[in-house]
Each structure stands twice: as C-alpha cells, then as structure tokens.
Motif scaffolding. Sequence first.
Motif, PDB file in Angstrom:
ATOM      1  N   ARG A  10      18.251 -10.147   9.042  1.00  0.00           N
ATOM      2  CA  ARG A  10      18.895 -10.661   7.828  1.00  0.00           C
ATOM      3  C   ARG A  10      20.260 -11.273   8.116  1.00  0.00           C
ATOM      4  O   ARG A  10      20.694 -12.194   7.426  1.00  0.00           O
ATOM      5  N   THR A  11      20.964 -10.692   9.088  1.00  0.00           N
ATOM      6  CA  THR A  11      22.338 -11.116   9.336  1.00  0.00           C
ATOM      7  C   THR A  11      22.548 -11.782  10.688  1.00  0.00           C
ATOM      8  O   THR A  11      23.558 -12.452  10.902  1.00  0.00           O
ATOM      9  N   GLY A  12      21.607 -11.587  11.613  1.00  0.00           N
ATOM     10  CA  GLY A  12      21.773 -12.129  12.951  1.00  0.00           C
ATOM     11  C   GLY A  12      22.813 -11.374  13.761  1.00  0.00           C
ATOM     12  O   GLY A  12      23.327 -11.891  14.762  1.00  0.00           O
ATOM     13  N   LYS A  13      23.137 -10.140  13.351  1.00  0.00           N
ATOM     14  CA  LYS A  13      24.183  -9.362  14.017  1.00  0.00           C
ATOM     15  C   LYS A  13      23.583  -8.170  14.752  1.00  0.00           C
ATOM     16  O   LYS A  13      22.520  -7.663  14.395  1.00  0.00           O
ATOM     17  N   THR A  14      24.332  -7.713  15.746  1.00  0.00           N
ATOM     18  CA  THR A  14      23.938  -6.510  16.469  1.00  0.00           C
ATOM     19  C   THR A  14      24.315  -5.278  15.641  1.00  0.00           C
ATOM     20  O   THR A  14      25.140  -5.376  14.720  1.00  0.00           O
ATOM     21  N   PRO A  15      23.755  -4.112  15.940  1.00  0.00           N
ATOM     22  CA  PRO A  15      24.135  -2.889  15.217  1.00  0.00           C
ATOM     23  C   PRO A  15      25.637  -2.613  15.263  1.00  0.00           C
ATOM     24  O   PRO A  15      26.223  -2.196  14.267  1.00  0.00           O
ATOM     25  N   GLN A  16      26.267  -2.838  16.415  1.00  0.00           N
ATOM     26  CA  GLN A  16      27.702  -2.577  16.515  1.00  0.00           C
ATOM     27  C   GLN A  16      28.496  -3.531  15.631  1.00  0.00           C
ATOM     28  O   GLN A  16      29.491  -3.134  15.003  1.00  0.00           O
ATOM     29  N   GLU A  17      28.073  -4.789  15.551  1.00  0.00           N
ATOM     30  CA  GLU A  17      28.745  -5.752  14.675  1.00  0.00           C
ATOM     31  C   GLU A  17      28.584  -5.356  13.209  1.00  0.00           C
ATOM     32  O   GLU A  17      29.520  -5.508  12.415  1.00  0.00           O
ATOM     33  N   GLN A  18      27.408  -4.838  12.861  1.00  0.00           N
ATOM     34  CA  GLN A  18      27.201  -4.368  11.495  1.00  0.00           C
ATOM     35  C   GLN A  18      28.081  -3.162  11.192  1.00  0.00           C
ATOM     36  O   GLN A  18      28.636  -3.051  10.098  1.00  0.00           O
ATOM     37  N   LEU A  19      28.196  -2.257  12.164  1.00  0.00           N
ATOM     38  CA  LEU A  19      29.067  -1.093  11.971  1.00  0.00           C
ATOM     39  C   LEU A  19      30.515  -1.524  11.792  1.00  0.00           C
ATOM     40  O   LEU A  19      31.226  -0.989  10.936  1.00  0.00           O
ATOM     41  N   ASP A  20      30.954  -2.488  12.576  1.00  0.00           N
ATOM     42  CA  ASP A  20      32.327  -2.984  12.447  1.00  0.00           C
ATOM     43  C   ASP A  20      32.568  -3.553  11.057  1.00  0.00           C
ATOM     44  O   ASP A  20      33.630  -3.337  10.454  1.00  0.00           O
TER      45      ASP A  20
END
Length: 315
Positions: free
Chosen positions: A74-84
Amino acid sequence: MDKEINTQYTQDRELSWLRFNERVLEEAKDESVPLMERLKFAAIFASNLDEFFMIRVGSLHDLSLLKEKHIDVRTGKTPQEQLDDIFKALVPLYKQRDKVMAELESRCRTCNICRMEYAELDNKAKKQAALWFENEFHPILSPQIVDVHNPFPHLINKGLYIVMVLQRDERELLGILPVPSSLPPFLRLNERGVHFILTEDVLLEFTDQVFDQYMIMEQAVIHVTRNADVAPEDEAYEVDMDFRQLMRKIVKKTNPPCAGASGNPGANERTAEDNAQSAASSAAGAGLYDEVADSSGVSFYALEPFAERERGGAL
C-alpha cells in the motif's frame, strides 16, 4: 529490480488507524458531550493505543527483524520506515491527549471532582493514605532488585510498575515494584465532593518504606504493552513465564516476541550497572521491548471505571 508501487490511491493502514483514534480523542474534546462520557472517550483512546501497539506495531516490529526485505504493497515502505512514520505521528497525538486531559481535569475540578496529587493532600487525607498503604498495600507488595544475581523479571502485559534507581554502598541498582492488580485503581478520600488519588501516586510516596535499605535516586511509573502478534512456533510461550526461562528460549530464534514500554531503548545485553541507569533500558534486554516515550502522569486506566461509577451515582 523492485517493482514500483503506485501509492496514489492507497494510504498507510497504520497511520489511517491513528487518525481514527484521533477522532475518538476529538469526542473527548467535544464540549457538547457530557463530562463523564468525555472521560470514557479518553480512556477508550488509551485502550485503543494499547491494542494498536500489541497487534499492529508488534507485527511490523517482527517484520523489521527479518533478513528478507519486505515492502508494504500500500505504501511502498519497509517495516522500519512504517514504524518511523508511526512514532513520528504519535508525538503530536500524545501532546493533544495531554492537552485534552488537562482540560478535562480542570472541568472536573469545577464540579468538585478532583484527582489529587499527594502534595495537595491535607494532614487528614495523608493519614488516610498512609493507613491505606500500611493495611492494604504493604502486605501484598512484591519488591524486586535487579542485579548480577537477580536478572530482570518478566513484566506482565499492560501492568503498572514503579521503577527506581537505587543506591547502596556507592553502587546503583534497579528496583521494581509492581502495582498489584488486585487493588482498586484509586483511593476515594474522605472529603466533600469527589476527591481521589491514584494508587500508583500513593505507592510513589511510600517506596522509601519498601526499599528501606536503599537510597532512592530516581523513580517513575511505567506501563508495559507486550507484543501480542506471536508466531505459531511461539505457541508454547506463556505470558507469566519467568523472564530468565523466556530468555533461554528466544535467544536462538530470529523472530522473538517484542513489546512496547515507556522509557528508553537499549541494547541486547546489559550489565547490572547499565540496568540501573534506566528501567526501560533494562526492559530492552534481548530486544523484547520497543520504546514509546510517554511523559503523562495520568493513569488513563482509572478513568473508565471512575466515569462509570460517577455516571451511575456510586461516587
């Protein structure tokens, strides 16, 4: 080559959920809503955040530990980027919550409904709190010291703990005092109106009697939220398992259970001296705990039963 993800028509599920919970908080701000209902919405907001960290943040944390790269569709982000992004979004949300609670407490005081700090109590109320501590608290308290011979204990999910930096013989140690779940969340004071003091605030005042052989350098109340997103291979994990037993099982795994807690993040291994520096750095042992800073002194878990009793005329 990584496939490009079009995020034009999608949004981050976690950030969307936080916006939903913000709307719950807005109900607590709405002056057209009855005061006790506003308190309930504030308590629901806090409870929702607990579930959010237990499930959604816990799942992202697990994914962030995997060596295989995972990209959210959905966002094209990694888990760590989502956590940030989540932690960044929480900062203004917590500030908004603290502002709402300050307003609600002010409104309650105009109705002679007062959450009292210990320093605000008169001699009569302090005597009542002291008797309550001596008769109801002291017999069931289980103080713990973390040192070379006593590893960091298991912390129960959603439990309240008072953590202390203790000093004895020029050596700093970590002290932990669980707030017993069998006790009521607050003490009703024998005064006109509805005056009460939170259980943990009473405990904070008398910790020197519990750890009477130590000098208390610092102390604070923490609330721990454990990861509920447990993998199938972790089915044997028991929530009341001793921390030392759990450590032996998870050090060989690449996907250990984690949790959220108020405090500071720490490394995987800690000495007793390192543990004494802060409760949260000790809790971060073996990667079991993530950090979410929350400086609020209000126990939101006392709000809902309090609001229910007040609305029902029990107070």
